[in-house]
Scaffold this motif. Sequence first.
Motif, PDB file in Angstrom:
ATOM      1  N   HIS A   1     -11.518  30.125 -25.096  1.00 55.47           N
ATOM      2  CA  HIS A   1     -10.985  31.050 -26.095  1.00 55.47           C
ATOM      3  C   HIS A   1     -10.800  32.456 -25.544  1.00 55.47           C
ATOM      4  O   HIS A   1     -10.132  33.284 -26.163  1.00 55.47           O
ATOM      5  CB  HIS A   1     -11.902  31.084 -27.319  1.00 55.47           C
ATOM      6  CG  HIS A   1     -13.236  31.725 -27.067  1.00 55.47           C
ATOM      7  ND1 HIS A   1     -14.276  31.048 -26.483  1.00 55.47           N
ATOM      8  CD2 HIS A   1     -13.685  32.989 -27.316  1.00 55.47           C
ATOM      9  CE1 HIS A   1     -15.319  31.852 -26.383  1.00 55.47           C
ATOM     10  NE2 HIS A   1     -14.988  33.029 -26.876  1.00 55.47           N
TER      11      HIS A   1
ATOM     12  N   GLN B   1       0.310  23.578 -28.902  1.00 48.99           N
ATOM     13  CA  GLN B   1      -0.396  23.383 -30.163  1.00 48.99           C
ATOM     14  C   GLN B   1      -1.771  22.751 -29.942  1.00 48.99           C
ATOM     15  O   GLN B   1      -2.759  23.120 -30.594  1.00 48.99           O
ATOM     16  CB  GLN B   1       0.436  22.497 -31.103  1.00 48.99           C
ATOM     17  CG  GLN B   1       1.794  23.044 -31.504  1.00 48.99           C
ATOM     18  CD  GLN B   1       1.727  24.020 -32.670  1.00 48.99           C
ATOM     19  OE1 GLN B   1       0.892  24.926 -32.676  1.00 48.99           O
ATOM     20  NE2 GLN B   1       2.615  23.848 -33.634  1.00 48.99           N
TER      21      GLN B   1
ATOM     22  N   LEU C   1      -4.153  25.387 -28.771  1.00 51.00           N
ATOM     23  CA  LEU C   1      -4.579  26.229 -29.891  1.00 51.00           C
ATOM     24  C   LEU C   1      -5.670  25.546 -30.711  1.00 51.00           C
ATOM     25  O   LEU C   1      -6.660  26.180 -31.106  1.00 51.00           O
ATOM     26  CB  LEU C   1      -3.385  26.563 -30.785  1.00 51.00           C
ATOM     27  CG  LEU C   1      -2.338  27.529 -30.222  1.00 51.00           C
ATOM     28  CD1 LEU C   1      -1.163  27.665 -31.194  1.00 51.00           C
ATOM     29  CD2 LEU C   1      -2.942  28.899 -29.920  1.00 51.00           C
ATOM     30  N   ARG C   2      -5.502  24.261 -30.966  1.00 50.95           N
ATOM     31  CA  ARG C   2      -6.517  23.514 -31.734  1.00 50.95           C
ATOM     32  C   ARG C   2      -7.831  23.447 -30.971  1.00 50.95           C
ATOM     33  O   ARG C   2      -8.913  23.567 -31.569  1.00 50.95           O
ATOM     34  CB  ARG C   2      -6.010  22.106 -32.058  1.00 50.95           C
ATOM     35  CG  ARG C   2      -4.937  22.058 -33.091  1.00 50.95           C
ATOM     36  CD  ARG C   2      -5.501  22.241 -34.523  1.00 50.95           C
ATOM     37  NE  ARG C   2      -6.040  20.992 -35.027  1.00 50.95           N
ATOM     38  CZ  ARG C   2      -7.328  20.739 -35.251  1.00 50.95           C
ATOM     39  NH1 ARG C   2      -8.235  21.661 -35.008  1.00 50.95           N
ATOM     40  NH2 ARG C   2      -7.717  19.567 -35.717  1.00 50.95           N
TER      41      ARG C   2
ATOM     42  N   GLU D   1      -7.889  27.783 -33.117  1.00 48.21           N
ATOM     43  CA  GLU D   1      -6.950  28.743 -33.675  1.00 48.21           C
ATOM     44  C   GLU D   1      -5.898  28.054 -34.536  1.00 48.21           C
ATOM     45  O   GLU D   1      -5.696  26.838 -34.454  1.00 48.21           O
ATOM     46  CB  GLU D   1      -6.269  29.535 -32.553  1.00 48.21           C
ATOM     47  CG  GLU D   1      -7.233  30.340 -31.703  1.00 48.21           C
ATOM     48  CD  GLU D   1      -6.527  31.165 -30.638  1.00 48.21           C
ATOM     49  OE1 GLU D   1      -5.312  31.398 -30.771  1.00 48.21           O
ATOM     50  OE2 GLU D   1      -7.194  31.561 -29.672  1.00 48.21           O
ATOM     51  N   ASP D   2      -5.231  28.849 -35.366  1.00 46.92           N
ATOM     52  CA  ASP D   2      -4.172  28.324 -36.215  1.00 46.92           C
ATOM     53  C   ASP D   2      -3.008  27.822 -35.367  1.00 46.92           C
ATOM     54  O   ASP D   2      -2.692  28.387 -34.315  1.00 46.92           O
ATOM     55  CB  ASP D   2      -3.663  29.412 -37.170  1.00 46.92           C
ATOM     56  CG  ASP D   2      -4.703  29.821 -38.200  1.00 46.92           C
ATOM     57  OD1 ASP D   2      -5.610  29.011 -38.466  1.00 46.92           O
ATOM     58  OD2 ASP D   2      -4.603  30.956 -38.708  1.00 46.92           O
ATOM     59  N   LEU D   3      -2.343  26.779 -35.874  1.00 41.08           N
ATOM     60  CA  LEU D   3      -1.181  26.238 -35.195  1.00 41.08           C
ATOM     61  C   LEU D   3       0.017  27.178 -35.349  1.00 41.08           C
ATOM     62  O   LEU D   3       0.071  28.003 -36.258  1.00 41.08           O
ATOM     63  CB  LEU D   3      -0.815  24.873 -35.750  1.00 41.08           C
ATOM     64  CG  LEU D   3      -1.843  23.754 -35.563  1.00 41.08           C
ATOM     65  CD1 LEU D   3      -1.355  22.482 -36.240  1.00 41.08           C
ATOM     66  CD2 LEU D   3      -2.109  23.501 -34.085  1.00 41.08           C
TER      67      LEU D   3
ATOM     68  N   THR E   1       3.630  28.139 -36.476  1.00 34.19           N
ATOM     69  CA  THR E   1       4.541  27.742 -37.547  1.00 34.19           C
ATOM     70  C   THR E   1       5.911  27.456 -36.939  1.00 34.19           C
ATOM     71  O   THR E   1       6.229  27.941 -35.836  1.00 34.19           O
ATOM     72  CB  THR E   1       4.689  28.864 -38.584  1.00 34.19           C
ATOM     73  OG1 THR E   1       5.287  30.017 -37.958  1.00 34.19           O
ATOM     74  CG2 THR E   1       3.319  29.253 -39.148  1.00 34.19           C
TER      75      THR E   1
END
Length: 237
Positions: free
Chosen positions: A3, A218, A221-222, A226-228, A230
């Motif tokens: 991270h 993506q 990020l997961r 963290e948020d994906l 958009t």
Amino acid sequence: MLHKLPLDHILFLDIETVPETEKYDDLDPVKQDLWAHKSRYQRKEDQSPEEFYERAGIWAEFGKIVCISVGFFTVKNGERQFRTTSFFGEEKELLMEFKNLLETHYYGPQKILCGHNAKEFDFPYIARRMLILGISLPEKLNLFGKKPWEIPHLDTMDLWKFGDFKHYTSLKLLTNVLGIPSPKDDIDGSMVSQVYYRENDLDRIVTYCEKDVVATAQVLLRLRGEDLLTPQAIKHV
């Protein structure tokens, strides 16, 4: 530690490959014999080298790259974006363009290449094809003499293994279990050769390749919690 890695230091990539010729019969006799020898352990007992040739794109010695797609994170007007672009067409030219990208924008020791199963496939495949075509290796792909922790490569499949060396997880499966939209909504890897040689639809391959790059980002990020991204944050350039 994952991270803490700056996202804008990472170049995500994916490649698409096909057999070097459309048909087995197009190979010269020496190459046909070499293919028979190379594939003998992968073929079924009743499967001839000719029948198995549709899978030749997996090996850099018998295949070629038709597309390299890349993606990177950036910030635009205070909003995070993920931008993708692709190199495609004549193999030597696309490899030279990709090398130029690495040497002009991703040359520092803090810059990292990332892909899914890329340590086993994409990175060595690109390096081998460059050498076969007489292209000197960029620093990011020249691993000779480097210690494992000095190699600037990140692999989302490696991260998912958690030290389990026997474990293989496809990108399609990983996106499914992590709740990420699947990139495999049109073609899959087994269809690339047919789309390239028979349908002559390189644009379709490029689109497929870029979706894999987005999916890999993506996944990272997961894994970082963290948020994906958009759909609005994903841009083709």
